[in-house]
Design a protein around this motif. Sequence first.
Motif, mmCIF file in Angstrom:
data_model
loop_
_atom_site.group_PDB
_atom_site.id
_atom_site.type_symbol
_atom_site.label_atom_id
_atom_site.label_comp_id
_atom_site.label_asym_id
_atom_site.label_seq_id
_atom_site.Cartn_x
_atom_site.Cartn_y
_atom_site.Cartn_z
ATOM 1 N N ASP A 75 0.818 -1.212 0.000
ATOM 2 C CA ASP A 75 0.000 0.000 0.000
ATOM 3 C C ASP A 75 0.848 1.258 0.000
ATOM 4 O O ASP A 75 0.369 2.340 -0.363
ATOM 5 C CB ASP A 75 -0.916 0.015 1.223
ATOM 6 C CG ASP A 75 -1.880 -1.158 1.234
ATOM 7 O OD1 ASP A 75 -2.652 -1.287 0.268
ATOM 8 O OD2 ASP A 75 -1.852 -1.945 2.199
ATOM 9 N N ALA A 76 2.123 1.131 0.438
ATOM 10 C CA ALA A 76 3.006 2.286 0.499
ATOM 11 C C ALA A 76 4.453 1.814 0.547
ATOM 12 O O ALA A 76 4.742 0.671 0.935
ATOM 13 C CB ALA A 76 2.695 3.143 1.722
ATOM 14 N N VAL A 77 5.345 2.719 0.153
ATOM 15 C CA VAL A 77 6.782 2.452 0.182
ATOM 16 C C VAL A 77 7.434 3.478 1.097
ATOM 17 O O VAL A 77 7.269 4.691 0.902
ATOM 18 C CB VAL A 77 7.402 2.545 -1.222
ATOM 19 C CG1 VAL A 77 8.906 2.255 -1.153
ATOM 20 C CG2 VAL A 77 6.712 1.589 -2.184
ATOM 21 N N LYS A 105 2.366 3.779 -6.176
ATOM 22 C CA LYS A 105 2.146 3.698 -4.739
ATOM 23 C C LYS A 105 2.707 4.951 -4.065
ATOM 24 O O LYS A 105 3.684 5.537 -4.543
ATOM 25 C CB LYS A 105 2.848 2.462 -4.145
ATOM 26 C CG LYS A 105 2.435 1.141 -4.786
ATOM 27 C CD LYS A 105 0.985 0.795 -4.483
ATOM 28 C CE LYS A 105 0.631 -0.572 -5.070
ATOM 29 N NZ LYS A 105 -0.774 -0.962 -4.776
ATOM 30 N N PRO A 106 2.128 5.381 -2.945
ATOM 31 C CA PRO A 106 2.664 6.548 -2.243
ATOM 32 C C PRO A 106 4.037 6.261 -1.654
ATOM 33 O O PRO A 106 4.327 5.144 -1.212
ATOM 34 C CB PRO A 106 1.627 6.814 -1.150
ATOM 35 C CG PRO A 106 0.913 5.524 -0.961
ATOM 36 C CD PRO A 106 0.909 4.851 -2.304
ATOM 37 N N ILE A 149 5.337 9.459 17.486
ATOM 38 C CA ILE A 149 6.466 8.939 16.722
ATOM 39 C C ILE A 149 6.410 9.333 15.262
ATOM 40 O O ILE A 149 7.440 9.414 14.588
ATOM 41 C CB ILE A 149 6.540 7.392 16.850
ATOM 42 C CG1 ILE A 149 7.836 6.862 16.232
ATOM 43 C CG2 ILE A 149 5.319 6.728 16.240
ATOM 44 C CD1 ILE A 149 9.091 7.410 16.814
ATOM 45 N N ALA A 150 5.219 9.646 14.742
ATOM 46 C CA ALA A 150 5.084 9.983 13.326
ATOM 47 C C ALA A 150 5.229 11.467 13.035
ATOM 48 O O ALA A 150 5.406 11.846 11.874
ATOM 49 C CB ALA A 150 3.733 9.491 12.795
ATOM 50 N N SER A 151 5.169 12.300 14.088
ATOM 51 C CA SER A 151 5.132 13.730 13.769
ATOM 52 C C SER A 151 5.681 14.668 14.823
ATOM 53 O O SER A 151 5.899 15.845 14.538
ATOM 54 C CB SER A 151 3.678 14.144 13.486
ATOM 55 O OG SER A 151 2.864 13.929 14.648
ATOM 56 N N ASP A 152 5.940 14.209 16.036
ATOM 57 C CA ASP A 152 6.291 15.138 17.111
ATOM 58 C C ASP A 152 7.383 14.558 18.004
ATOM 59 O O ASP A 152 7.106 13.843 18.971
ATOM 60 C CB ASP A 152 5.037 15.473 17.933
ATOM 61 C CG ASP A 152 5.270 16.588 18.942
ATOM 62 O OD1 ASP A 152 6.418 17.071 19.053
ATOM 63 O OD2 ASP A 152 4.305 16.967 19.626
ATOM 64 N N GLN A 320 3.166 3.799 10.617
ATOM 65 C CA GLN A 320 2.592 4.757 11.560
ATOM 66 C C GLN A 320 2.155 6.037 10.848
ATOM 67 O O GLN A 320 1.091 6.599 11.132
ATOM 68 C CB GLN A 320 3.612 5.094 12.651
ATOM 69 C CG GLN A 320 4.014 3.930 13.528
ATOM 70 C CD GLN A 320 2.850 3.346 14.305
ATOM 71 O OE1 GLN A 320 2.109 4.084 14.971
ATOM 72 N NE2 GLN A 320 2.673 2.037 14.231
ATOM 73 N N ILE A 321 2.963 6.481 9.910
ATOM 74 C CA ILE A 321 2.645 7.699 9.158
ATOM 75 C C ILE A 321 1.407 7.484 8.294
ATOM 76 O O ILE A 321 0.507 8.328 8.238
ATOM 77 C CB ILE A 321 3.857 8.114 8.301
ATOM 78 C CG1 ILE A 321 5.017 8.563 9.207
ATOM 79 C CG2 ILE A 321 3.488 9.230 7.326
ATOM 80 C CD1 ILE A 321 6.321 8.809 8.467
ATOM 81 N N VAL A 322 1.340 6.330 7.627
ATOM 82 C CA VAL A 322 0.190 6.017 6.780
ATOM 83 C C VAL A 322 -1.080 5.932 7.620
ATOM 84 O O VAL A 322 -2.130 6.473 7.243
ATOM 85 C CB VAL A 322 0.425 4.696 6.017
ATOM 86 C CG1 VAL A 322 -0.855 4.257 5.298
ATOM 87 C CG2 VAL A 322 1.565 4.852 5.009
ATOM 88 N N GLN A 323 -1.008 5.263 8.755
ATOM 89 C CA GLN A 323 -2.195 5.081 9.601
ATOM 90 C C GLN A 323 -2.727 6.400 10.150
ATOM 91 O O GLN A 323 -3.911 6.515 10.452
ATOM 92 C CB GLN A 323 -1.869 4.129 10.749
ATOM 93 C CG GLN A 323 -1.647 2.684 10.311
ATOM 94 C CD GLN A 323 -1.332 1.769 11.473
ATOM 95 O OE1 GLN A 323 -2.183 1.520 12.320
ATOM 96 N NE2 GLN A 323 -0.101 1.249 11.521
ATOM 97 N N ARG A 324 -1.858 7.408 10.242
ATOM 98 C CA ARG A 324 -2.301 8.718 10.718
ATOM 99 C C ARG A 324 -2.805 9.605 9.586
ATOM 100 O O ARG A 324 -3.230 10.741 9.807
ATOM 101 C CB ARG A 324 -1.164 9.416 11.474
ATOM 102 C CG ARG A 324 -0.920 8.829 12.863
ATOM 103 C CD ARG A 324 0.454 9.219 13.364
ATOM 104 N NE ARG A 324 0.713 8.805 14.732
ATOM 105 C CZ ARG A 324 0.957 7.557 15.122
ATOM 106 N NH1 ARG A 324 0.922 6.561 14.235
ATOM 107 N NH2 ARG A 324 1.212 7.265 16.389
ATOM 108 N N GLY A 325 -2.727 9.100 8.361
ATOM 109 C CA GLY A 325 -3.229 9.857 7.224
ATOM 110 C C GLY A 325 -2.375 11.042 6.837
ATOM 111 O O GLY A 325 -2.870 11.997 6.208
#
Length: 346
Positions: A75-77, A105-106, A149-152, A320-325
Amino acid sequence: MEPLVLGIESSCDETGVAFVRGNTLLTDAVASSVDLHARFGGVVPEVASRAHLEAMIPMMSRAAAEAGHSLSDVDAVAVTSGPGLAGALMVGVAAAKAVAWALDKPLYGVNHLAAHVCADVLDHGPLPSPTVALLVSGGHTDLLLVNDIASDITALGRTIDDAAGEAFDKVARVLGLPYPGGPEIDRLAVSGDPRAIAFPRGLTSRKDLERHRYDFSFSGLKTAVVRYVQEQERDGIPLNLPDVAASFSEAVADVLTRKAIAACQEYGINNLQIGGGVTANRWLRAMAEERCAAAGIELRVPRIRLCTDNGAMVAALGSQIVQRGLPPSTLDLGTDSSLPVEQVQM
């Protein structure tokens, strides 16, 4: 359904490719070029880059076969885009771009250091928020406040000269041990006395703590070991390698865990996560367990295989990044050999 993410790691001397679905590791293929660098006593960037070129496609094929998926299933790379060796990073990013473009793919360019922290979710589930993370890898020693962990991520402290991993390699060279030095010192330290030699603890005096409360310095410790060895040789005293290794390991672990525990207490956080290749050191693990237990702090340390460089940690962070949109990177994604840990994604 949880995303299936392909992770690619090539920041130094390991070519890692992994498949992660959500927080579950499906497969992790790693090819190391450490043997090619051993005769030089350290990583040679050009040698590492060529090794990545040779290993990338075989590792992709192996990972896909072991996961029971084809690349088109992802679903993503996700790929390490920094920090690291410039040429080595370029190989991984180029490979990730090719896969993402060919399969539509994104693409997510992620931070190598944040990925080390994120590897823990594959063993213990989502990280508590907030958490304190101690990252101890070959070229980095960082104490982090992780709100997300994905952004802060906020850096509380970092090494101002030699990182812990670099100190292990340099001390090993002084002791006549092969590269990489960390495992060799760890092996010797088991039979040594950690109180045999009073090596210094860098940046722990009252004055140092005023300016560098959570920063690290291992250059002075390395120099102290060198001087001790020279004095022993000058006086004709046989060098007790296990005692030197144990005393050195004790000094490193003491500083790392002391500052990590202090950060948890100051910020009122009862969780400490430790990651990075030096986490394989038995002395560090044992002291962290003992001190966290005494302080009532939950310690999270992933299995040793996930502490060294690998594609699994990159795929985990991408997941984690994908799951947070969060939005993906663009196809003109570049590399940054000095990418700060606060920038989780490029």
